[in-house]
Motif scaffolding. Structure first.
Motif, short mmCIF file in Angstrom:
data_model
loop_
_atom_site.label_atom_id
_atom_site.label_comp_id
_atom_site.label_asym_id
_atom_site.label_seq_id
_atom_site.Cartn_x
_atom_site.Cartn_y
_atom_site.Cartn_z
N ASP A 1 44.03 75.83 55.60
CA ASP A 1 43.53 75.15 56.79
C ASP A 1 44.66 74.31 57.37
O ASP A 1 45.08 73.31 56.78
CB ASP A 1 42.33 74.27 56.42
CG ASP A 1 41.78 73.50 57.62
OD1 ASP A 1 42.23 73.77 58.76
OD2 ASP A 1 40.93 72.62 57.43
N LEU A 2 45.20 74.72 58.50
CA LEU A 2 46.34 74.00 59.07
C LEU A 2 46.00 72.56 59.44
O LEU A 2 46.86 71.68 59.40
CB LEU A 2 46.84 74.74 60.32
CG LEU A 2 47.56 76.06 60.07
CD1 LEU A 2 47.96 76.68 61.40
CD2 LEU A 2 48.78 75.87 59.19
N ASN A 3 44.74 72.31 59.79
CA ASN A 3 44.36 70.95 60.17
C ASN A 3 44.37 69.99 58.98
O ASN A 3 44.31 68.78 59.16
CB ASN A 3 42.97 70.96 60.81
CG ASN A 3 42.96 71.66 62.16
OD1 ASN A 3 43.92 71.57 62.91
ND2 ASN A 3 41.89 72.38 62.44
N SER A 4 44.47 70.54 57.75
CA SER A 4 44.50 69.68 56.57
C SER A 4 45.87 69.01 56.36
O SER A 4 46.00 68.12 55.54
CB SER A 4 44.16 70.50 55.31
OG SER A 4 45.20 71.43 55.03
N PHE A 5 46.87 69.43 57.12
CA PHE A 5 48.21 68.89 56.92
C PHE A 5 48.32 67.44 57.38
O PHE A 5 49.10 66.68 56.84
CB PHE A 5 49.25 69.74 57.66
CG PHE A 5 49.69 70.93 56.88
CD1 PHE A 5 50.75 70.86 56.02
CD2 PHE A 5 49.02 72.13 57.00
CE1 PHE A 5 51.16 71.96 55.28
CE2 PHE A 5 49.41 73.24 56.28
CZ PHE A 5 50.48 73.15 55.42
N SER A 6 47.60 67.10 58.41
CA SER A 6 47.73 65.73 58.92
C SER A 6 46.46 65.34 59.66
O SER A 6 45.94 66.13 60.44
CB SER A 6 48.93 65.62 59.86
OG SER A 6 48.95 64.36 60.48
N PRO A 7 46.00 64.12 59.45
CA PRO A 7 44.83 63.65 60.20
C PRO A 7 45.19 63.27 61.63
O PRO A 7 44.32 63.02 62.44
CB PRO A 7 44.41 62.40 59.40
CG PRO A 7 45.68 61.91 58.77
CD PRO A 7 46.47 63.14 58.46
N TRP B 1 46.76 65.15 63.89
CA TRP B 1 46.71 66.21 64.87
C TRP B 1 45.81 67.34 64.41
O TRP B 1 45.62 67.56 63.23
CB TRP B 1 48.11 66.76 65.17
CG TRP B 1 48.76 67.49 64.02
CD1 TRP B 1 49.51 66.95 63.03
CD2 TRP B 1 48.67 68.89 63.72
NE1 TRP B 1 49.92 67.91 62.15
CE2 TRP B 1 49.43 69.11 62.54
CE3 TRP B 1 48.05 69.99 64.34
CZ2 TRP B 1 49.57 70.38 61.97
CZ3 TRP B 1 48.19 71.24 63.77
CH2 TRP B 1 48.95 71.43 62.61
N ASN B 2 45.26 68.03 65.35
CA ASN B 2 44.58 69.30 65.08
C ASN B 2 44.88 70.23 66.25
O ASN B 2 45.27 69.79 67.33
CB ASN B 2 43.07 69.12 64.86
CG ASN B 2 42.38 68.55 66.08
OD1 ASN B 2 42.27 69.22 67.10
ND2 ASN B 2 41.91 67.31 65.98
N LEU B 3 44.72 71.49 66.02
CA LEU B 3 45.17 72.47 66.99
C LEU B 3 44.43 72.34 68.31
O LEU B 3 45.02 72.49 69.38
CB LEU B 3 45.00 73.87 66.42
CG LEU B 3 45.67 74.99 67.21
CD1 LEU B 3 47.15 74.72 67.39
CD2 LEU B 3 45.45 76.32 66.51
N ALA B 4 43.15 72.05 68.25
CA ALA B 4 42.37 71.93 69.49
C ALA B 4 42.92 70.82 70.38
O ALA B 4 43.02 70.97 71.60
CB ALA B 4 40.90 71.68 69.15
N SER B 5 43.29 69.69 69.75
CA SER B 5 43.81 68.57 70.54
C SER B 5 45.17 68.87 71.14
O SER B 5 45.55 68.31 72.16
CB SER B 5 43.90 67.31 69.67
OG SER B 5 44.87 67.48 68.65
N LEU B 6 45.94 69.77 70.50
CA LEU B 6 47.25 70.14 71.03
C LEU B 6 47.13 71.14 72.18
O LEU B 6 47.91 71.09 73.13
CB LEU B 6 48.11 70.75 69.92
CG LEU B 6 48.52 69.80 68.78
CD1 LEU B 6 49.23 70.59 67.68
CD2 LEU B 6 49.44 68.70 69.31
N LEU B 7 46.17 72.03 72.08
CA LEU B 7 46.02 73.08 73.09
C LEU B 7 45.28 72.60 74.33
O LEU B 7 45.53 73.09 75.43
CB LEU B 7 45.29 74.28 72.50
CG LEU B 7 46.11 75.23 71.63
CD1 LEU B 7 45.20 76.23 70.93
CD2 LEU B 7 47.15 75.97 72.47
#
Length: 427
Positions: free
Chosen positions: A209-215, A217-223
């Motif tokens: 789960d890529l979102n587990s790397f850091s609280p 950021w998550n992909l949705a917030s970047l896109l």
């Protein structure tokens, strides 16, 4: 005429169920074989990693044994995926069953003694060989080609545990820009069956789960932002895709050139593998005693096993890891050793992504994951397979990012493919 048309329609209606039943049995057999192959291969790599200085110095001797074995008992089968493509395109009539034990055994030997190669080619050859041979018993038009494609899907799914990517690659691998949709149902049945059988026999896939790397950021917030799509971030993903496309296409082109070069430089295949095997063993030992031997999953683990270290840029990945893995894999496969290209391509892409992430301005875990899939897609000249690889391994919420990066990589690969027999159509 009316009776002939009715008969033709009935044959068409019944062909798909017949092929699906055949694909079910094909998937079960291929799933069991790929589970066995994969588990032995993992054990072989573990043995080499425990004592690299015992095994790697004998790489040249191992290569001579491989080439000599093919010369004596495997004539014609040394072409591997090339033979599969030629049969699929009607240039050859059969794939001998002896290809299966030969490719499995010689790939184990290649890995045990430190060659840099993969495993997907083996799995797809196992499936294609079985599918094509089973087809002789199926009274359906075009059954040989359909079950060959289904077998490739089963092999990929059984070994990598990514059934959707397996279905996609089997349908798009033979002809660029064309999907073999007549094989869709049998390929789906074979892939899912092989996936479940190999899973029950102990094969598991890498997921993260890529979102587990850091609280933070998550992909949705970047896109996406409040105003809609984040065009600036999308351009960053496109820039990554461009880099991955060039590297993946470059790998395929260099592999083709390297095979021609070594064939001309050393016309005798035994001398070729002996001389270059000795050179490879020296480099493999000098470069951290086998860091670049085998599949390269040790480097992938460094990319993703320690989220905090990767996010901080301190995961133990060197800026040149991707380049050394690329060169050593090309030489290994060019001089007579056996195995596939896909797993090394995953490694090349992941390590490259970890290196260029800060340059492009994309989070390291995301860039490494995108490289993992996109370099593979560029080198195989496929579009849908790498997108599904990314989604199945890193989560379906990452699908938009993989779609962007893999599409750009596909468009920027120069039309290259590691499978030289793949037919090219205009995109």
């Amino acid at each position: 005429m009316a009776k002939a048309k009715v008969k033709e329609k009935l044959a068409r209606w019944f062909s798909q169920p017949i092929l699906a039943i055949a694909a079910l049995f094909l998937g079960a057999i291929v799933g069991a074989l790929t589970a066995f192959f994969g588990q032995v291969l993992q054990r072989v790599n573990d043995i080499r990693d425990m004592h690299p200085v015992y095994w790697i110095p004998a790489l040249a001797l191992a290569g001579v044994v491989i080439v000599f074995t093919y010369k004596k008992v495997g004539k014609g089968t040394e072409r591997g995926m090339g033979l599969v493509f030629d049969v699929a395109h009607g240039k050859e009539r059969e794939i001998p069953l002896r290809l299966i034990p030969l490719i499995m055994a010689t790939t184990w030997v290649t890995h045990l003694f430190g060659g840099s190669s993969g495993r997907e080619g083996v799995a797809m050859q196992i499936g294609a060989t079985l599918g094509h041979n089973i087809s002789s018993k199926i009274p359906v038009e075009n059954a040989p080609r359909i079950l060959l494609i289904s077998g490739m899907a089963a092999g990929f799914a059984g070994l990598f545990q990514t059934p959707m990517a397996a279905i996609a690659i089997s349908l798009e691998i033979l002809i660029a820009g064309h999907l073999a949709l007549t094989a869709l149902l049998p390929a789906t049945v074979a892939a899912i069956t092989a996936y479940k059988v190999s899973e029950m026999l102990g094969i598991s896939r890498f997921t993260l789960d890529l979102n587990s790397f850091s609280p933070d950021w998550n992909l949705a917030s970047l896109l996406y932002s409040e105003s809609g799509l984040n065009v600036y971030f999308i351009l960053k993903l496109a820039a990554l895709g461009l880099i991955f496309g060039i590297v993946g296409g470059g790998f395929a082109k260099l592999l083709s050139l390297s095979r021609k070069f070594f064939a001309e430089k050393f016309p005798n295949p035994l001398k070729r593998v002996a001389i270059m095997g000795a050179v490879l063993s020296v480099f493999m030992l000098l470069l951290w005693q086998g860091r670049y031997s085998g599949l390269g999953t040790n480097l992938v683990d460094m990319c993703f096993a320690n989220p905090a270290a990767l996010t901080a840029g301190d995961a133990g990945i060197y800026a040149y890891d991707w380049l050394f893995k690329l060169v050593l894999t090309i030489v290994t496969l060019s001089v007579g050793f056996q195995g596939g290209e896909v797993t090394p391509l995953f490694t090349i892409g992941a390590t490259l992504g970890a290196v260029v992430a800060t340059i492009v301005g994309v989070p390291l875990p995301l860039a490494a994951a995108l490289g993992y899939a996109a370099v593979f897609g560029a080198a195989t000249n496929t579009l849908f397979a790498p997108i599904f690889i990314g989604a199945e391994m890193f989560g379906f919420d990452t699908l938009p990012a993989f779609f962007i990066a893999c599409t750009i990589a596909y468009l920027c690969n120069g039309g290259q493919c590691i499978y030289g027999q793949k037919k090219i159509r205009l995109r």
